[in-house]
Structures are given as C-alpha cells and as structure tokens.
Design a protein around this motif. Structure first.
Motif, PDB file in Angstrom:
ATOM      1  N   HIS A   1      26.769  41.434  81.455  1.00 13.30           N
ATOM      2  CA  HIS A   1      27.088  40.049  81.834  1.00 13.30           C
ATOM      3  C   HIS A   1      26.066  39.483  82.824  1.00 13.30           C
ATOM      4  N   ALA A   2      25.016  40.260  83.095  1.00  4.82           N
ATOM      5  CA  ALA A   2      24.043  39.795  84.094  1.00  4.82           C
ATOM      6  C   ALA A   2      23.358  38.531  83.581  1.00  4.82           C
ATOM      7  N   GLU A   3      23.018  37.677  84.515  1.00  8.29           N
ATOM      8  CA  GLU A   3      22.340  36.447  84.113  1.00  8.29           C
ATOM      9  C   GLU A   3      20.994  36.807  83.511  1.00  8.29           C
ATOM     10  N   PRO A   4      20.625  36.133  82.435  1.00  5.95           N
ATOM     11  CA  PRO A   4      19.327  36.439  81.838  1.00  5.95           C
ATOM     12  C   PRO A   4      18.218  36.059  82.816  1.00  5.95           C
ATOM     13  N   GLU A   5      17.134  36.749  82.717  1.00  5.53           N
ATOM     14  CA  GLU A   5      16.025  36.415  83.610  1.00  5.53           C
ATOM     15  C   GLU A   5      14.775  36.070  82.808  1.00  5.53           C
ATOM     16  N   PRO A   6      14.811  34.914  82.137  1.00  8.70           N
ATOM     17  CA  PRO A   6      13.623  34.548  81.363  1.00  8.70           C
ATOM     18  C   PRO A   6      12.441  34.363  82.321  1.00  8.70           C
ATOM     19  N   ASP A   7      11.260  34.705  81.806  1.00  8.79           N
ATOM     20  CA  ASP A   7      10.118  34.662  82.729  1.00  8.79           C
ATOM     21  C   ASP A   7       9.460  33.286  82.781  1.00  8.79           C
ATOM     22  N   ARG A   8       9.975  32.331  81.984  1.00  8.49           N
ATOM     23  CA  ARG A   8       9.352  31.007  81.989  1.00  8.49           C
ATOM     24  C   ARG A   8       9.571  30.339  83.349  1.00  8.49           C
ATOM     25  N   PRO A   9       8.513  29.824  83.983  1.00  9.85           N
ATOM     26  CA  PRO A   9       8.706  29.238  85.323  1.00  9.85           C
ATOM     27  C   PRO A   9       9.519  27.948  85.252  1.00  9.85           C
ATOM     28  N   ALA A  10      10.288  27.702  86.302  1.00 12.25           N
ATOM     29  CA  ALA A  10      11.116  26.491  86.352  1.00 12.25           C
ATOM     30  C   ALA A  10      10.194  25.293  86.556  1.00 12.25           C
ATOM     31  N   PRO A  11      10.532  24.147  85.909  1.00 13.75           N
ATOM     32  CA  PRO A  11       9.702  22.958  86.157  1.00 13.75           C
ATOM     33  C   PRO A  11       9.799  22.565  87.631  1.00 13.75           C
ATOM     34  N   ASP A  12       8.701  22.052  88.164  1.00  8.88           N
ATOM     35  CA  ASP A  12       8.697  21.684  89.570  1.00  8.88           C
ATOM     36  C   ASP A  12       9.299  20.276  89.698  1.00  8.88           C
ATOM     37  N   GLY A  13      10.599  20.221  89.894  1.00  9.26           N
ATOM     38  CA  GLY A  13      11.279  18.919  89.954  1.00  9.26           C
ATOM     39  C   GLY A  13      11.476  18.355  88.549  1.00  9.26           C
ATOM     40  N   PHE A  14      11.849  17.086  88.468  1.00  8.32           N
ATOM     41  CA  PHE A  14      12.111  16.485  87.146  1.00  8.32           C
ATOM     42  C   PHE A  14      12.035  14.965  87.272  1.00  8.32           C
ATOM     43  N   ARG A  15      11.852  14.344  86.128  1.00  5.56           N
ATOM     44  CA  ARG A  15      11.995  12.888  86.101  1.00  5.56           C
ATOM     45  C   ARG A  15      13.317  12.526  85.441  1.00  5.56           C
ATOM     46  N   GLU A  16      13.753  13.440  84.563  1.00  2.65           N
ATOM     47  CA  GLU A  16      14.979  13.131  83.806  1.00  2.65           C
ATOM     48  C   GLU A  16      15.713  14.423  83.447  1.00  2.65           C
ATOM     49  N   ILE A  17      16.996  14.448  83.709  1.00  5.39           N
ATOM     50  CA  ILE A  17      17.822  15.583  83.263  1.00  5.39           C
ATOM     51  C   ILE A  17      18.722  15.062  82.145  1.00  5.39           C
ATOM     52  N   ARG A  18      18.781  15.816  81.043  1.00  9.61           N
ATOM     53  CA  ARG A  18      19.637  15.358  79.920  1.00  9.61           C
ATOM     54  C   ARG A  18      20.647  16.431  79.557  1.00  9.61           C
ATOM     55  N   LEU A  19      21.840  16.002  79.264  1.00  8.64           N
ATOM     56  CA  LEU A  19      22.860  16.897  78.718  1.00  8.64           C
ATOM     57  C   LEU A  19      23.110  16.440  77.285  1.00  8.64           C
ATOM     58  N   ASP A  20      22.973  17.355  76.327  1.00 13.79           N
ATOM     59  CA  ASP A  20      23.222  16.982  74.923  1.00 13.79           C
ATOM     60  C   ASP A  20      24.420  17.751  74.406  1.00 13.79           C
ATOM     61  N   GLU A  21      25.508  17.015  74.162  1.00 14.36           N
ATOM     62  CA  GLU A  21      26.704  17.602  73.523  1.00 14.36           C
ATOM     63  C   GLU A  21      27.112  18.922  74.191  1.00 14.36           C
ATOM     64  N   VAL A  22      27.179  18.922  75.503  1.00 12.98           N
ATOM     65  CA  VAL A  22      27.465  20.156  76.235  1.00 12.98           C
ATOM     66  C   VAL A  22      28.962  20.476  76.217  1.00 12.98           C
ATOM     67  N   THR A  23      29.274  21.716  75.837  1.00  8.36           N
ATOM     68  CA  THR A  23      30.677  22.164  75.801  1.00  8.36           C
ATOM     69  C   THR A  23      30.799  23.465  76.576  1.00  8.36           C
ATOM     70  N   PHE A  24      31.854  23.554  77.386  1.00  3.93           N
ATOM     71  CA  PHE A  24      32.087  24.792  78.150  1.00  3.93           C
ATOM     72  C   PHE A  24      33.588  25.078  78.241  1.00  3.93           C
ATOM     73  N   SER A  25      33.968  26.323  77.942  1.00  5.46           N
ATOM     74  CA  SER A  25      35.376  26.747  78.088  1.00  5.46           C
ATOM     75  C   SER A  25      35.426  27.916  79.050  1.00  5.46           C
ATOM     76  N   TYR A  26      36.451  27.973  79.881  1.00  5.50           N
ATOM     77  CA  TYR A  26      36.669  29.135  80.737  1.00  5.50           C
ATOM     78  C   TYR A  26      37.230  30.271  79.873  1.00  5.50           C
ATOM     79  N   PRO A  27      36.997  31.526  80.303  1.00  8.55           N
ATOM     80  CA  PRO A  27      37.522  32.642  79.498  1.00  8.55           C
ATOM     81  C   PRO A  27      39.038  32.478  79.300  1.00  8.55           C
ATOM     82  N   ASP A  28      39.490  32.730  78.091  1.00  8.79           N
ATOM     83  CA  ASP A  28      40.914  32.678  77.730  1.00  8.79           C
ATOM     84  C   ASP A  28      41.528  31.276  77.787  1.00  8.79           C
TER      85      ASP A  28
END
Ligand SMILES: Nc1ncnc2c1ncn2[C@@H]1O[C@H](COP(=O)(O)OP(=O)(O)OP(=O)(O)O)[C@@H](O)[C@H]1O
Length: 656
Positions: free
Chosen positions: A392-419
């Motif tokens: 369950h460890a968080e993945p650690e992709p090696d791609r560097p995080a963008p330095d800040g942003f101009r725009e954050i977008r959420l596309d059709e985001v769905t999240f359910s809590y366990p059970d």
C-alpha cells in the motif's frame, strides 16, 4: 472528515453498544461487575482468519517452520548490525564448543575414577581430564560473558531497527489505507506485540543455537558410549516439547479472540482518562455508563485469561508426567545395558551424566524453540504488516514535480473510501488558475474535504485524473508534489511543540529566523496572543509538559493558518480555516488570504457564505457531485442550491 476517535470496523461491530446500568456510584470492582452478557464478543473476527491459521499449526508443522523462523531472526539481527550479529554467532558457538569439551572431560574424569585398580592410579588417570575440564570451564565462562555482552548490544539494536521499520512503513502508506480497518488492525497487532516479538525471536534464536551446541556434545558422548541411548534421550523430551507448544497456541488463540475486546476497552479507557473529553464526560454525566462498559469488557478478558491459564497448567502437567516416565525408561535401559554386560561401569557413569545433561539441554532447547515459535506467531504479524504496508506504499515515480503551475485541472475525478457504498467525490471536473480564489460550498458530507484532499494529493482518484499544466500528478512523486501545497486542516494537529515550531514546522526543512516566523504569525493573526504567552514564541504548547500552555480552539486554528502561510506554497487549501475564529480574526484571515492569492491559488472551504462571495469561482457540491459552478452573482441569479444556502444565512443575520 471522519472523527479519529470514532471506533469503526470490526472491533466496534464486535461489541454491543449498550451497557447495563449499575446503581453503585463507585468504580465497579470485580464483584460489582455485571454478568458477561454476550459470548459473541469472543468470536474471531473475519479479518483474523489468516492469523487463526497460524495459531492452528500442528506440532510437526511447527518443527518444520522453525528453521525458517530462525533464519529470519538471524537476518533481522544481520540487518540491524552485521558485525554484532557475527560476533554473537562466533562467541556463542565457541562457548558451546568449550562447554562440550567440559562435558567430555567430565566423562573422562568419571572414566578414570571408575576404572579397576588402586585408588592413587585411578586419581592419576583422572587428572588430565580434570585439568582439561578446568580450562574448558574457564574458557566457556569468558566466551559466554563476551557473547552476553554482544547479545546485549544486538537486542536493543534489533528493537530499534524493527520500530523504525514499522514507523517508516506506517508513514509511507497512502492516506486511504488509514481508512481501511483491516490495515489498522494489522498495525495494532504489529505495534502491540510485533516489535517486541521481533526482538524476542532474535534473542531466543541465539539461545537455540547455544542449546544446540550443548546438546550435540551430550548426544555425541552418548552415541559413542551406546547408540541406543540417543532415541531414549529424545523420547524423554518429546512430551515436554508438545506441552510447551500446545500452551503457546492456547495463549495465542486466546489473545486473538480478545483483541477486539481490548481495542474497545482501551479506547474507552482512553476517553475516561484523557483531557479533551473530560469536560463533556462530566457535563453529560456519562462517567458511570462508560465505567460499566469498561468493567464489562475487562471482565470478559479476565474470565478468558483465567480459563486459558487453567488449560495451560493441565497441559504442562500431562507433558511433565509423560516426560518423567520416559526419563525413567532411559535409566532402565542404562541399567539393562550394565546388567547384560553390554556396557562397562565407568562408561555407564559417564552415560548417566551425559543423559542428565542431555535431557537438561533438550528440555531447554524445547522451551526455547517453543518461545521462538510462540514469538514467531507475533513476529509473523509484524512481517505480515510490513508486507501489507509495502503493497500500500505510495508509489514513488521518478518524474520530477512541475515547479509550480499555471493551471490545475480535475477531469471526471471519482474517489470512494474503502467499504463505502457510494463515492464521496463523483465525476468532478474543475479548473483552478494561478492567482484565483476557488470556493467549495455544500452541505455537511457533500464531499468538500475529500475533494480538497484529492487536490492536495493526499488521496489518489480511483477514476479520472488531476493534472498540473498537463502533467498527471499520478506520475509524479507525491512528496515532491505536496511540497508545493499548504493545507489548513478542518481539525489542525495540535503539535506538542513550542509556538515557534508549531509555525516553523510548515517549512521544517529550511532554517527559519524568528522574524520570519513572526511574519507568518502576523499573517495568521496569531502574533498577538503568542507574545502574551509566558515564554512567548518559546512556550511549549502542551499541558503534558512542565510549564506547557494550552490554547483555545480559535487560537490553535490561527496557529494552523500561520503555519500554512509560513509554508509559502503555490497552492493553499483552507478547509474551514475560520470555523473557530471570532469575527475580527476571521476578517483578518480573509483579508490576508486575498493578499496571498495574488501569485498563488487559494481553495477555500467554508460554511460562512459571506466569505465565499468574493471568490473568483464557486463550486457547489451535493452528494459528491458538482451541481453548480460560477461567480456569486451568476449563482444567485440561477436561484439553485447556492442561492438557497446563501439566502438562508443572510436572512438569519437580517432577522438578528
Ligand atoms: N475517512 C473517511 N472514511 C470513510 N468515509 C469518509 C471519511 N471521510 C469522509 N467520509 C465520508 O465521505 C463523504 C464526504 O465527506 P467529506 O468530509 O468530504 O464531506 P464535507 O463536505 O467536507 O463535510 P463537512 O461539511 O461536514 O466537513 C461523507 O459521506 C463522509 O461520511
């Protein structure tokens, strides 16, 4: 967000919520306790089935499992400190060999003394063996002391390594895993006994080695004197070993049955003794109600423990009786060998001594091996938890995080809590631009905090994606991403640190001057009350420490806002930052937020509709879905849910 003190999951399900009243005002003693009303409390919860399997292991299965356990124990020691582990290993083996030489010398002494011939000659024949015996014993003493010293160093190192591994993995799992009752129970078991068991498995694993060397010496003497004595030796110990294993299993199964009861009892005991609920506990006069429930749960565990002790004693009694019989049989065989002239008297004396030592070593070995096995059961909880957490460890992709942003977008985001039956956030799309203030509005439970946590990268969506300037955040290291986010939580953590550190911890990785901390405190409107504390910024904010001070709910919240300002991140998420603030402080915080939003993006969750109207864009949530979006005027004109909520609050103020 869910209340952290609320018991959910199997433990809560296992325990009835009602407690019979008691008419005595004093804390209930064992006699005053109500009868145990529900045997079902002792049922094994479904999430323990794999552990139950471990507890059901048979004696031969256990013997087969031992080598693996011992290997793992040594590996654990090796990981903690290879040098010390090697030292323990060499010293123990050397001490065992010295002890074996001592044993053989005793046989030599007896052999010399029991020979036929005049006494001075017999004594002379015994002298070389006697000298060897003295030398071996002295050497063994020295080596054993050195081994004990090395062992004493290794043991706390193993504990430290196990504790650190557990904490490391616990903090590496993603936040959603914390909402999984199965994982939390596994963590509790690993914390409760697993770390200690890891240390114990190593300790007893070392003892097993010592006894094995001693036993090898006794066995080789017997094998030389007469091979038939060897199986007799084993026969004498098997019943003791069986009883030790059975007792351990009884104890372990009982603990498994009681874990749900203990969890509930400890949670209630904490509520009875903690400072936070102390006022409400008295105001609602729930003391007796809770005491009765704690007493009922304690009674269940007391009765179960008494029952198990009785069964353990009976088992051990049977084991010892059978072992006694088998030992007697070994001596009968020895007498028979003498009687039939198959063995000399001198050899028989040595054999009797070797049988005595051998039975002692085998019995110690059986008990120690059993302790390894018993602690191994808890140790497998520790290992199971480590494996589960790694998956369950968080993945650690090696791609560097963008330095800040101009725009954050959420596309059709769905999240359910366990059970959960339905998603807390369902198909949400939105765009956040740099410099904007975005408001999330909606009734309780509509999904605002969950959406904020998704934006902060604390949860990962099960469907849809979150992008920063087109970069999918799922493909970037979560820690690197969160470096650019500051959050004011709905219930901020009250860090038991100084006021200065409570703010500076927002950017703990960079040295902060007092002036910088003060600037953040002014921004969060905390400076005024901090300078009035006894030691100002150095005041420890916890009543648990001498000279510690506590703050009001609103003051803690202002500190949390200051901490978030101090983080100086490009995305600031405020989940009801002003819920506990007075009108003046609230006005100040919003004024500062507007200033701050100029180069950054602020996401604001609040039920105070007056604070929302100046947001650049407002999203209205209902059952996890965005039902309206737009500016204040636009949404008022639409006359939907937003207009309803706003008018309701505005009317309330007008009527006042
Ligand atoms: N940790 C959790 N585990 C399981 N379910 C949760 C958890 N946190 C929230 N929920 C559920 O998810 C849904 C959305 O909750 P959320 O906290 O996001 O709502 P909210 O709009 O922020 O509510 P509020 O205004 O009361 O703070 C609710 O049904 C809630 O019961």
């Amino acid at each position: 967000m869910a209340d952290p003190t609320t018991e959910s999951g199997p433990a809560a399900a296992a325990a009835p919520q009602t407690a019979p009243p008691i008419d005595d005002d004093s804390p209930a003693g064992p006699d005053a306790m109500p009868p145990v009303p529900d045997d079902g409390e002792l049922e094994l919860p479904y999430w323990l089935t794999s552990t139950e399997e471990a507890a059901n292991t048979s004696f031969p299965q256990m013997v087969r499992r031992l080598p693996r356990l011992l290997r793992e124990a040594w590996l654990l020691g090796w990981r903690a400190s290879p040098r010390t582990t090697l030292a323990v290993l060499i010293l123990q083996v050397a001490a065992g060999v010295a002890a074996a030489v001592g044993l053989i010398s005793v046989v030599g002494v007896l052999d010399g003394l029991l020979q036929a011939g005049p006494t001075p000659e017999r004594v002379r024949a015994a002298v070389p063996s006697l000298l060897l015996l003295i030398l071996a014993l002295a050497l063994r003493g020295l080596l054993a002391s050195a081994a004990t010293a090395a062992h004493g160093r290794l043991s706390p190192m193993v504990y430290e390594a196990a504790e650190m591994r557990l904490l490391d993995l616990t903090t590496r799992v993603d936040l959603a895993t914390f909402d999984d009752p199965g994982w939390r129970d596994a963590m509790e078991r690993a914390r409760d006994r697993g770390i200690f068991a890891a240390q114990q498995v190593v300790d007893h694993g070392i003892e097993v080695l010592t006894h094995l060397v001693g036993l090898a010496a006794a066995a080789s003497v017997l094998a030389v004197l007469h091979p038939v004595l060897l199986p007799m030796l084993v026969l004498a110990v098997v019943p003791t070993a069986w009883a030790a294993v059975r007792s351990a299993k009884l104890g372990y199964r009982s603990k498994l049955r009681l874990i749900a009861v203990w969890r509930r009892q400890r949670m209630l005991a904490y509520l009875l003794a903690a400072r936070e609920p102390a006022a409400e506990l008295r105001a609602f006069t729930v003391r007796r109600f809770l005491l009765t429930e704690v007493g009922r749960l304690l009674r269940i565990s007391t009765l179960e423990e008494i029952r198990v002790i009785g069964r353990k004693v009976r088992t051990n009694l049977v084991g010892q009786a059978l072992s006694g019989l088998a030992t007697g049989l070994a001596y009968v065989v020895l007498l028979w060998l003498l009687w039939t002239g198959r063995m000399e008297l001198a050899a028989a004396g040595g054999a009797a001594y070797a049988i005595n030592i051998g039975i002692g070593k085998l019995t110690e070995l059986a008990f120690t091996a059993n302790r390894v096995y018993e602690q191994g059961l808890y140790f497998s909880d520790f290992q199971g938890f480590c494996e589960m957490s790694l998956s369950h460890a968080e993945p650690e992709p090696d791609r560097p995080a963008p330095d800040g942003f101009r725009e954050i977008r959420l596309d059709e985001v769905t999240f359910s809590y366990p059970d959960a039956d339905r998603p807390a956030v369902n198909g949400v799309s939105m765009t956040l631009r740099r410099g904007q203030i975005i408001a999330l509005v909606g009734e309780n439970g509509s999904g605002k905090s969950t959406l904020a946590a998704l934006l902060a990268g604390l949860y990962r969506p099960q469907k849809g994606r979150v992008t920063w300037d087109g970069v999918d955040v799922a493909r970037v290291g979560p820690e690197a991403m969160r470096e650019q986010v500051a959050v004011v939580m709905q219930e901020p953590t009250r860090w038991p640190l100084s006021a200065r550190l409570n703010i500076a911890i927002g950017r703990h990785d960079r040295p902060a001057t007092l002036a910088a901390v003060q600037e953040s405190a002014r921004a969060g409107d905390a400076h005024g009350f901090v300078v009035e504390l006894p030691r100002q910024y150095e005041t420890l904010l916890s009543r648990h420490f001498t000279d510690g001070a506590d703050l009001s709910g609103g003051q803690w919240q202002r500190l949390a806002v200051s901490r978030a300002f101090h983080r100086d991140a490009s995305l600031l998420i405020c989940d009801e930052p002003t819920a506990n603030l007075d009108a003046r402080a609230e006005h100040e915080v919003y004024r500062r937020l507007r200033d701050l939003a100029a180069g950054r993006t602020v996401v604001l969750i609040t039920h105070r509709m007056a604070s929302v109207r100046e947001a650049d864009r407002i999203y209205v949530l209902d059952h996890g879905v965005v039902v309206e979006e737009g500016g204040h005027e636009e949404l008022m004109a639409a006359d939907g849910l937003y207009a309803q909520l706003f008018t309701l609050q505005a009317d309330a103020y007008r009527s006042e």
